[in-house]
Design a protein around this motif. Structure first.
Motif, short mmCIF file in Angstrom:
data_model
loop_
_atom_site.label_atom_id
_atom_site.label_comp_id
_atom_site.label_asym_id
_atom_site.label_seq_id
_atom_site.Cartn_x
_atom_site.Cartn_y
_atom_site.Cartn_z
N THR A 90 0.82 -1.21 0.00
CA THR A 90 0.00 0.00 0.00
C THR A 90 0.85 1.26 0.00
OG1 THR A 90 -0.22 -0.11 2.39
CG2 THR A 90 -2.01 -1.06 1.09
N ALA A 91 2.05 1.21 0.61
CA ALA A 91 2.95 2.37 0.60
C ALA A 91 3.43 2.65 -0.82
CB ALA A 91 4.14 2.12 1.53
N ILE A 92 3.72 1.58 -1.56
CA ILE A 92 4.14 1.76 -2.96
C ILE A 92 2.99 2.35 -3.78
CG2 ILE A 92 4.90 0.57 -5.05
CD1 ILE A 92 6.21 -1.54 -3.21
N MET A 93 1.80 1.85 -3.58
CA MET A 93 0.64 2.35 -4.33
C MET A 93 0.37 3.82 -4.00
SD MET A 93 -1.74 -1.08 -4.07
CE MET A 93 -3.23 -0.26 -4.50
N ASP A 94 0.50 4.20 -2.76
CA ASP A 94 0.30 5.59 -2.37
C ASP A 94 1.34 6.50 -3.03
OD1 ASP A 94 -1.89 4.90 -0.83
OD2 ASP A 94 -0.74 4.86 1.06
N LYS A 95 2.60 6.06 -3.08
CA LYS A 95 3.65 6.85 -3.74
C LYS A 95 3.36 7.02 -5.22
CE LYS A 95 7.54 5.75 -0.67
NZ LYS A 95 8.86 5.11 -0.56
N VAL A 96 2.90 5.96 -5.86
CA VAL A 96 2.59 6.03 -7.29
C VAL A 96 1.42 6.99 -7.54
CG1 VAL A 96 1.70 4.71 -9.26
CG2 VAL A 96 3.55 3.77 -7.87
N LYS A 97 0.40 6.90 -6.72
CA LYS A 97 -0.75 7.80 -6.88
C LYS A 97 -0.35 9.26 -6.66
CE LYS A 97 -4.27 4.43 -5.63
NZ LYS A 97 -5.27 4.03 -4.61
N ALA A 98 0.54 9.49 -5.71
CA ALA A 98 1.00 10.87 -5.45
C ALA A 98 1.84 11.40 -6.62
CB ALA A 98 1.82 10.91 -4.16
N ALA A 99 2.59 10.51 -7.28
CA ALA A 99 3.45 10.93 -8.39
C ALA A 99 2.67 11.11 -9.70
CB ALA A 99 4.57 9.91 -8.60
N THR A 100 1.50 10.52 -9.79
CA THR A 100 0.72 10.60 -11.03
C THR A 100 0.05 11.96 -11.14
OG1 THR A 100 0.25 8.25 -10.82
CG2 THR A 100 -1.12 9.47 -12.34
N LYS A 101 0.19 12.56 -12.32
CA LYS A 101 -0.43 13.85 -12.58
C LYS A 101 -1.89 13.63 -12.97
CE LYS A 101 3.95 15.48 -14.31
NZ LYS A 101 4.72 15.70 -15.52
N SER A 102 -2.76 14.51 -12.51
CA SER A 102 -4.21 14.46 -12.77
C SER A 102 -4.76 13.04 -12.58
CB SER A 102 -4.55 15.00 -14.15
OG SER A 102 -4.03 14.17 -15.17
N LEU A 103 -4.77 12.61 -11.34
CA LEU A 103 -5.19 11.27 -10.97
C LEU A 103 -6.65 10.99 -11.34
CD1 LEU A 103 -4.17 8.71 -9.58
CD2 LEU A 103 -4.97 9.64 -7.42
N ARG A 104 -7.47 12.04 -11.44
CA ARG A 104 -8.89 11.85 -11.79
C ARG A 104 -9.06 11.28 -13.19
NH1 ARG A 104 -11.71 17.31 -9.41
NH2 ARG A 104 -11.09 16.94 -7.26
N ALA A 105 -8.17 11.58 -14.09
CA ALA A 105 -8.29 11.11 -15.48
C ALA A 105 -7.79 9.68 -15.64
CB ALA A 105 -7.52 12.04 -16.40
N VAL A 106 -7.17 9.12 -14.61
CA VAL A 106 -6.61 7.77 -14.68
C VAL A 106 -7.71 6.73 -14.48
CG1 VAL A 106 -5.01 6.15 -13.59
CG2 VAL A 106 -4.37 8.55 -13.83
N HIS A 107 -7.76 5.74 -15.39
CA HIS A 107 -8.73 4.67 -15.22
C HIS A 107 -8.06 3.32 -14.98
CE1 HIS A 107 -8.19 3.20 -19.39
NE2 HIS A 107 -8.11 4.47 -19.70
N GLU A 108 -6.73 3.26 -15.09
CA GLU A 108 -6.02 2.02 -14.80
C GLU A 108 -4.57 2.35 -14.48
OE1 GLU A 108 -4.65 -2.07 -17.11
OE2 GLU A 108 -6.32 -0.92 -17.92
#
Length: 137
Positions: A90-108
């Motif tokens: 879950t720590a890895i997933m949280d880091k990836v989500k934080a690094a992703t730009k405009s997370l709302r547009a992500v579907h996968e």
């Protein structure tokens, strides 16, 4: 109320005239059918009243509710261990989500962990293209 001799006259007229007898039988049949409809409507009315009292479904008690789904008290945690190091998934997933730009547009999001490089690579598929990147474990 008809008198006794009037009733006898009606019977005699029915016997004398076959059409009258036929009409009389037809009237009696229709009267019986009407009575049956009234009885059926009364029974249906009672069923509707019962249905309204019990919440719409026969056989259910008023106020009876379905059992709420119990929340699981179990916790699941995934750890990645290598060479004296440990990282929670879950720590890895949280880091990836934080690094992703405009997370709302992500579907996968696909995450690839490479412990020997101490990095997690990700591909975030968006509505318009995809974003590729990496985060440190």
């Amino acid at each position: 109320m008809p008198k006794a001799n009037e009733v006898n006259n009606t019977k005699m007229t029915a016997e004398a005239d076959p059409k009258s007898a036929e009409l009389q039988a037809d009237v009696e049949t229709k009267a019986d059918a009407a009575e049956e409809k009234v009885e059926a409507a009364e029974v249906k009315g009672e069923a509707t009243e019962k249905k309204a009292k019990t919440g719409g479904k026969p056989g259910r008690k008023p106020g009876a509710k379905k059992a709420a789904a119990k929340k699981s008290d179990k916790t699941e945690t995934v750890y990645i261990q290598w060479a004296d190091q440990e990282v929670e998934l879950t720590a890895i997933m949280d880091k990836v989500k934080a690094a992703t730009k405009s997370l709302r547009a992500v579907h996968e999001i696909n995450i690839y962990v490479k412990p020997e490089e101490n990095r997690a690579y990700y591909v975030a598929k968006k509505t318009r293209g995809e974003e590729v990147g990496s985060v440190e474990l």
